[in-house]
Design a protein around this motif. Structure first.
Motif, short mmCIF file in Angstrom:
data_model
loop_
_atom_site.label_atom_id
_atom_site.label_comp_id
_atom_site.label_asym_id
_atom_site.label_seq_id
_atom_site.Cartn_x
_atom_site.Cartn_y
_atom_site.Cartn_z
N ARG A 286 33.73 44.66 103.69
CA ARG A 286 32.56 43.94 104.17
C ARG A 286 31.59 43.73 103.01
NH1 ARG A 286 28.59 47.91 105.01
NH2 ARG A 286 29.44 50.04 104.91
N PRO A 287 30.89 42.61 103.03
CA PRO A 287 29.91 42.36 101.96
C PRO A 287 28.64 43.17 102.18
CG PRO A 287 29.87 40.57 103.54
CD PRO A 287 30.99 41.48 103.97
N ILE A 288 28.06 43.68 101.11
CA ILE A 288 26.77 44.37 101.19
C ILE A 288 25.68 43.57 100.46
CG2 ILE A 288 27.75 46.65 101.57
CD1 ILE A 288 27.29 47.24 98.59
N THR A 289 26.04 42.40 99.94
CA THR A 289 25.06 41.40 99.49
C THR A 289 25.46 40.06 100.10
OG1 THR A 289 26.29 40.75 97.48
CG2 THR A 289 24.69 42.57 97.28
N LYS A 290 24.47 39.25 100.38
CA LYS A 290 24.72 37.90 100.88
C LYS A 290 23.61 36.98 100.38
CE LYS A 290 27.37 38.75 105.15
NZ LYS A 290 27.41 38.53 106.62
N ASN A 291 23.56 36.81 99.08
CA ASN A 291 22.50 35.98 98.51
C ASN A 291 23.03 34.72 97.85
OD1 ASN A 291 23.38 36.85 95.84
ND2 ASN A 291 22.25 38.76 96.19
N GLY A 292 24.36 34.53 97.82
CA GLY A 292 24.94 33.31 97.26
C GLY A 292 24.81 33.17 95.77
N ARG A 293 24.52 34.27 95.06
CA ARG A 293 24.35 34.22 93.62
C ARG A 293 25.48 34.98 92.93
NH1 ARG A 293 19.10 32.61 92.55
NH2 ARG A 293 19.93 32.10 90.49
N ALA A 294 25.32 35.25 91.64
CA ALA A 294 26.33 35.96 90.86
C ALA A 294 26.01 37.45 90.85
CB ALA A 294 26.40 35.41 89.44
N ASN A 295 26.68 38.21 91.70
CA ASN A 295 26.50 39.66 91.78
C ASN A 295 27.77 40.31 91.24
OD1 ASN A 295 24.00 39.66 93.76
ND2 ASN A 295 25.50 38.28 94.66
N PHE A 296 27.62 41.26 90.32
CA PHE A 296 28.82 41.86 89.73
C PHE A 296 28.48 43.25 89.21
CE2 PHE A 296 26.65 40.40 86.04
CZ PHE A 296 27.10 41.17 84.97
N GLY A 297 29.49 43.91 88.62
CA GLY A 297 29.30 45.22 88.00
C GLY A 297 28.83 46.28 88.97
N PRO A 298 29.39 46.40 90.19
CA PRO A 298 28.89 47.41 91.12
C PRO A 298 29.42 48.80 90.78
CG PRO A 298 30.77 46.31 92.10
CD PRO A 298 30.50 45.62 90.77
N TYR A 299 28.63 49.81 91.12
CA TYR A 299 29.05 51.20 90.92
C TYR A 299 28.31 52.09 91.92
CZ TYR A 299 30.94 55.20 88.45
OH TYR A 299 31.66 56.34 88.14
N PHE A 300 29.03 53.04 92.50
CA PHE A 300 28.42 53.94 93.48
C PHE A 300 27.46 54.92 92.82
CE2 PHE A 300 32.07 52.82 96.23
CZ PHE A 300 31.43 52.67 97.45
N LEU A 301 26.39 55.23 93.52
CA LEU A 301 25.54 56.36 93.13
C LEU A 301 26.26 57.65 93.52
CD1 LEU A 301 23.44 53.99 93.07
CD2 LEU A 301 21.72 55.72 93.62
N PRO A 302 25.78 58.81 93.06
CA PRO A 302 26.49 60.07 93.34
C PRO A 302 26.69 60.37 94.82
CG PRO A 302 24.90 60.38 91.58
CD PRO A 302 24.67 59.01 92.11
N ASP A 303 25.88 59.75 95.71
CA ASP A 303 26.03 60.03 97.14
C ASP A 303 27.19 59.27 97.78
OD1 ASP A 303 25.04 57.43 97.31
OD2 ASP A 303 23.05 58.03 97.97
#
Length: 392
Positions: A286-303
């Motif tokens: 499932r998407p956790i962003t929906k802004n129609g732009r260039a989103n990349f380089g995701p990484y989880f926080l320690p939680d």
């Protein structure tokens, strides 16, 4: 009548002479000779590890989550810096030392020593340490196709990324004993590893799309885990090794036709990408962003719940020239807003590029790439900061 010091001098002199005559002279001491010396490479255990590489630089007071900012590289193009399991080294790609295209380097965060660990042939990308021991590294390289740098993409097609003929290799941490882990025609890259060492996730064009796959650390048991037309890539495991986060495009109609035409030329247009989360087999994506732009380089926080990523969502769409990419954090399980996705918190405020964030294994530090403090326009360097989590 009190005697004067002058009148007592003869008596003192005779007394001292008598004492000297009655006291035996000390026995002569044997010469010490040359004191033996010893050298050791052992580090005293009482000196704690600290990041001493690079130099401290001025932080932005608006960047309240980033403290003790340090610049780690100086000159060239430096990006995709990822931590070793012990948190003491980074592997990154760079064009330092006059390299014509990206090579892989390991940076010692205590000494600042930087060593090239790739062969110097072809172009490399996506270096990563094996987890949980850090006894191997993996990275993708085009050297099997050619020792020369691949040609740059045709800019008449607009802003596109080349899908060079990468294969995934494994080597010792110093770059020795380089071996092919996964090869074949097309693009095999963007490989990262689960914290528990169980699986490697990567992106491949082997099935005439850009999909996510996983495999065992020895390159066997390759499984395709995404099956939707579009680009799925840049995936990372959560710290608890139960989830994946990645970037994805879901083009339709003419955009899908454009995607497939570029893919046939070994190119992809990364201007519309959203951040997705899902299970280890790609389930429940499932998407956790929906802004129609260039989103990349995701990484989880320690939680293993919140996600940090880079986006140009606050860059004006009509802006000409390089867009402004900032770092943001989104709670993947947070309440959905009117956009159809949880709200994001902006982390950086530099008017330029900030991207490729990754938390240290202990969650105390954040490393990222940025154009800030560059000696030339557009220069990208690696920075590290102590993370200040307002939620704790």
């Amino acid at each position: 009548m009190t005697p004067t010091i002058r009148s007592l001098l003869p008596l003192l002199a005779s007394t001292l002479a008598f004492a000297a005559a009655c006291t035996p002279e000390p026995a002569p001491k044997e010469p010490l000779g040359q004191i033996p010396s010893a050298t050791t490479t052992a580090k005293p255990e009482w000196i704690p590890f600290a990041i001493r590489a690079g130099k401290p630089v001025e932080g932005d007071p608006r960047e309240k989550h980033l403290a003790d900012l340090r610049q780690l590289t100086f000159g060239g193009e430096n990006a995709e810096a990822y931590w070793s399991p012990d948190g003491k080294k980074l592997i990154l790609q760079s064009t330092r030392d006059g390299a014509a295209c990206d090579q892989e380097f390991v940076l010692n965060l205590e000494s600042g020593e930087t060593t090239r660990v790739s062969s110097g042939k072809g172009r490399t990308t996506c270096g990563y340490f094996f987890y949980p021991k850090g006894d191997k590294i993996l990275y993708s390289t085009t050297e099997a196709a050619s020792a020369a740098c691949p040609p740059k993409p045709d800019r008449s097609l607009g802003y596109v990324w080349p899908l060079d003929p990468y294969d995934i290799y494994v080597a010792n941490p110093d770059g020795s004993d380089l071996k092919l882990l996964l090869g074949g025609p097309g693009y095999d890259a963007e490989a990262t590893m689960a914290f528990d060492g169980s699986r490697i996730v990567f992106t491949s064009s082997r099935d005439n799309d850009l999909e996510l796959y996983t495999m065992k650390p020895d390159g066997t048991d390759v499984r395709r885990i995404t099956n939707t037309p579009g680009y799925d890539g840049g995936a990372f495991f959560s710290p608890d090794s139960t989830k994946l986060v990645w970037r994805a495009s879901r083009p339709e109609g003419k955009e899908l036709d454009d995607f497939r035409a570029l893919l046939a030329k070994g190119l992809v247009r990364p201007t519309r990408l959203e951040i997705y989360v899902g299970g280890l087999e790609g389930q429940n994506a499932r998407p956790i962003t929906k802004n129609g732009r260039a989103n990349f380089g995701p990484y989880f926080l320690p939680d293993s719940r919140r996600v940090i990523f880079s986006s140009n969502m606050d860059s004006p769409p009509e802006l000409r020239g390089a867009p402004n990419f900032e770092l943001y954090v989104v709670d993947s399980e947070g309440p959905v807003t009117t956009t159809g996705a949880p709200a994001s918190e902006r982390i950086t405020f530099y008017d330029g590029f900030d991207g490729f964030p990754m938390f240290s294994p202990d969650g105390k530090y954040l490393v990222f790439a940025s154009n800030r403090f560059g000696s030339t326009p557009g220069e990208t360097n690696v920075f590290v900061a102590r993370w200040v989590d307002a939620e704790k």
